[in-house]
Design a protein around this motif. Structure first.
Motif, PDB file in Angstrom:
ATOM      1  N   LYS A   1       0.831  -1.210   0.000  1.00 36.49           N
ATOM      2  CA  LYS A   1       0.000   0.000   0.000  1.00 36.49           C
ATOM      3  C   LYS A   1       0.867   1.262   0.000  1.00 36.49           C
ATOM      4  CE  LYS A   1      -4.532  -1.181   0.723  1.00 36.49           C
ATOM      5  NZ  LYS A   1      -4.462  -2.496   0.068  1.00 36.49           N
TER       6      LYS A   1
ATOM      7  N   SER B   1       8.159   0.359   4.087  1.00 41.47           N
ATOM      8  CA  SER B   1       7.491  -0.410   5.144  1.00 41.47           C
ATOM      9  C   SER B   1       8.486  -1.253   5.937  1.00 41.47           C
ATOM     10  CB  SER B   1       6.417  -1.318   4.545  1.00 41.47           C
ATOM     11  OG  SER B   1       6.946  -2.070   3.473  1.00 41.47           O
TER      12      SER B   1
ATOM     13  N   PHE C   1      -0.984   2.070   9.042  1.00 42.07           N
ATOM     14  CA  PHE C   1      -1.583   0.897   8.401  1.00 42.07           C
ATOM     15  C   PHE C   1      -0.693  -0.334   8.569  1.00 42.07           C
ATOM     16  CE2 PHE C   1      -3.090  -1.592   4.644  1.00 42.07           C
ATOM     17  CZ  PHE C   1      -4.445  -1.589   4.942  1.00 42.07           C
TER      18      PHE C   1
ATOM     19  N   GLU D   1      -0.467  -4.370   6.991  1.00 42.08           N
ATOM     20  CA  GLU D   1      -1.000  -5.417   6.121  1.00 42.08           C
ATOM     21  C   GLU D   1      -0.213  -6.708   6.332  1.00 42.08           C
ATOM     22  OE1 GLU D   1      -0.899  -4.139   1.957  1.00 42.08           O
ATOM     23  OE2 GLU D   1       0.791  -2.838   2.353  1.00 42.08           O
ATOM     24  N   THR D   2      -0.676  -7.794   5.728  1.00 37.30           N
ATOM     25  CA  THR D   2      -0.033  -9.097   5.914  1.00 37.30           C
ATOM     26  C   THR D   2       0.346  -9.682   4.557  1.00 37.30           C
ATOM     27  OG1 THR D   2      -2.237 -10.114   5.999  1.00 37.30           O
ATOM     28  CG2 THR D   2      -1.151  -9.665   8.106  1.00 37.30           C
TER      29      THR D   2
ATOM     30  N   PHE E   1      -0.468 -11.122  -0.947  1.00 40.53           N
ATOM     31  CA  PHE E   1      -0.865 -10.350   0.224  1.00 40.53           C
ATOM     32  C   PHE E   1      -2.036 -11.042   0.894  1.00 40.53           C
ATOM     33  CE2 PHE E   1       1.663  -6.973  -1.562  1.00 40.53           C
ATOM     34  CZ  PHE E   1       2.131  -6.320  -0.428  1.00 40.53           C
TER      35      PHE E   1
ATOM     36  N   ALA F   1      -5.771  -7.057   7.421  1.00 35.77           N
ATOM     37  CA  ALA F   1      -5.078  -5.758   7.457  1.00 35.77           C
ATOM     38  C   ALA F   1      -5.807  -4.872   8.460  1.00 35.77           C
ATOM     39  CB  ALA F   1      -5.071  -5.112   6.079  1.00 35.77           C
ATOM     40  N   THR F   2      -5.165  -3.786   8.870  1.00 35.53           N
ATOM     41  CA  THR F   2      -5.830  -2.885   9.810  1.00 35.53           C
ATOM     42  C   THR F   2      -5.270  -1.477   9.734  1.00 35.53           C
ATOM     43  OG1 THR F   2      -6.556  -2.639  12.117  1.00 35.53           O
ATOM     44  CG2 THR F   2      -4.274  -3.257  11.796  1.00 35.53           C
TER      45      THR F   2
ATOM     46  N   THR G   1     -10.408  -9.208  10.616  1.00 31.51           N
ATOM     47  CA  THR G   1      -9.815  -7.933  11.015  1.00 31.51           C
ATOM     48  C   THR G   1      -8.967  -8.126  12.278  1.00 31.51           C
ATOM     49  OG1 THR G   1     -11.752  -7.413  12.355  1.00 31.51           O
ATOM     50  CG2 THR G   1     -11.724  -6.521  10.116  1.00 31.51           C
TER      51      THR G   1
END
Length: 406
Positions: A71, A75, A95, A97-98, A118, A122-123, A162
């Motif tokens: 995103k 990172s 943010f 993500e995984t 991916f 994510a959160t 989530t």
């Protein structure tokens, strides 16, 4: 004569047996010396980029690069407890993500369970910074509001999954947490007794955020921590803070010559109750929390990177000079030394990053966009172009080359 015949017959049978073993695919030893110069089949290297959103997955045994788009750029990358997934943390973009390597460990062998991709999980969070993964959880401490975000490894590919937020009623601070084997957490607290963003003490909460044990020891600032599930260890300017799940806390004194120096990084090892403390001002030391001892591994003020190997049995350091040293954590002795990179200025804005398996050290070269593979058995160095400005690195997968059960 008869004895001679039986002897020959025995030798013939023996050679037949040896021949059949050497041709039996199920019987190859993963630690054959001829294989030591190759990486394990199921090790993967994940890299982020400083300037672009490119995420690179490198398969060393196949010498293959795959590119993905995160995103945001720049990172931080962390491997989850199972080794299958990565947490991709975008602190400045609030943010997380995984990423799924697609590899699944099955006892003695590895299955390619899915394509690398991916994850769904994510959160959004306020300044997610400190990452940990234990007991199947994926966890961040969010500096922006002092909360925890908790996801489950089993939910990485689950539609609609989530992270849940744990609010322990903390002030916003540059904090950290550690997971105990019983599912409770040691979490830092800020009470503003010292100025700045660092917390001063640690309490124990459950997974709803409820306080189970109040903090017992006040420090003058905490940074860096690790946990083996039994002990949670925090670096602090007042000493090494050791916290147990029953609420017990103690401080281990720094070595006498430390002055104002203290461990801002604590690393886990494969040995129960033993951790590594690192400070750029002094070097890396072995902390035995049971016996309250601190022993030097490397006393050096020019360390650029200090990392434990993927299996937590070795300590790797990369000096600003480009020299790489590998220490055996059980003996504290140097096992390998090599000049891995050219010199890096101490004030360089982007420095090489490092990750180490039992067969290779992987070092990023931000100025050339390459990944350096240092072969730990031959000390040969191979370079692979990965992205424009490689930023962070982590290892995914398994130090295993078995594709099926025996």
């Amino acid at each position: 004569m008869k004895n001679k015949f039986y002897k020959l017959l025995f030798l013939f049978a023996l050679s037949l047996f040896a021949f059949s073993c050497s041709n039996d695919d199920d019987n190859h030893d993963d630690h054959d010396h001829e294989h030591d110069s190759e990486e394990h089949t199921f090790v993967r290297i994940l890299l982020s980029d400083e300037k672009t959103t490119e995420i690179t997955l490198f398969d060393p045994s196949e010498d293959k690069i795959s590119s993905f788009t995160a995103k945001f750029a720049k990172s931080s990358l962390y491997t989850t407890e199972s080794g299958r997934f990565a947490g991709i943390v975008h602190r400045d973009n609030n943010f997380v993500e995984t990423f799924d390597s697609g590899l699944e460990m099955h006892g003695d062998h590895v299955d390619v369970d899915d394509v690398a991709k991916f994850g769904v999980l994510a959160t959004s969070a306020l300044k997610p910074t400190h990452f940990k993964s234990k007991i199947g959880e994926i966890l961040t401490f969010n500096d922006g509001d002092g909360t925890l975000s908790v996801g489950k490894e089993t939910d990485v590919n689950t539609a609609g999954a989530t992270f849940k937020t744990i609010n322990a009623g903390l002030l916003a601070h540059h904090g950290a947490m550690a997971t105990f084997a019983n599912g409770t957490y040691a979490i830092t607290e800020k009470d503003n007794s010292v100025t700045g963003t660092l917390p001063e003490k640690v309490k124990i909460i459950d997974n709803t955020g409820k306080t189970l044990f109040d903090a017992k020891i006040q420090t003058k600032g905490i940074h860096g921590n690790a946990s083996d599930g039994v002990y949670a260890v925090f670096g602090s300017s007042s000493g090494i803070l050791v916290v147990e799940s029953n609420g017990d806390q103690k401080l281990i004194a720094h070595p006498e010559d430390f002055g104002t120096a203290w461990f801002g990084s604590i690393l886990e090892t494969a040995s129960a109750g033993k951790f590594i403390g690192y400070t750029a001002a002094k070097g890396a030391y072995l902390i035995d929390v049971v016996n309250s001892t601190v022993k030097p591994i490397i006393q050096n003020t020019t360390i650029m990177q200090c990392k434990v190997s993927y299996d937590h049995t070795k300590l790797a350091v990369l000096l600003h000079s480009g020299d790489f040293k590998l220490y055996d954590i059980s003996s504290l002795q140097v096992s390998k030394e090599v000049k891995a990179t050219s010199e890096t200025a101490t004030d360089a804005t982007l420095k090489p990053q490092m990750a180490v398996t039992d067969r290779f050290a992987y070092v990023t070269s931000p100025t050339t966009g390459e990944l350096l593979q240092v072969n730990l058995s031959t000390l040969a160095i191979k370079k692979t172009k990965v992205s424009s400005t490689p930023y962070m690195i982590t290892i995914l997968g398994y130090e295993n080359s078995e594709t099926h059960s025996h």
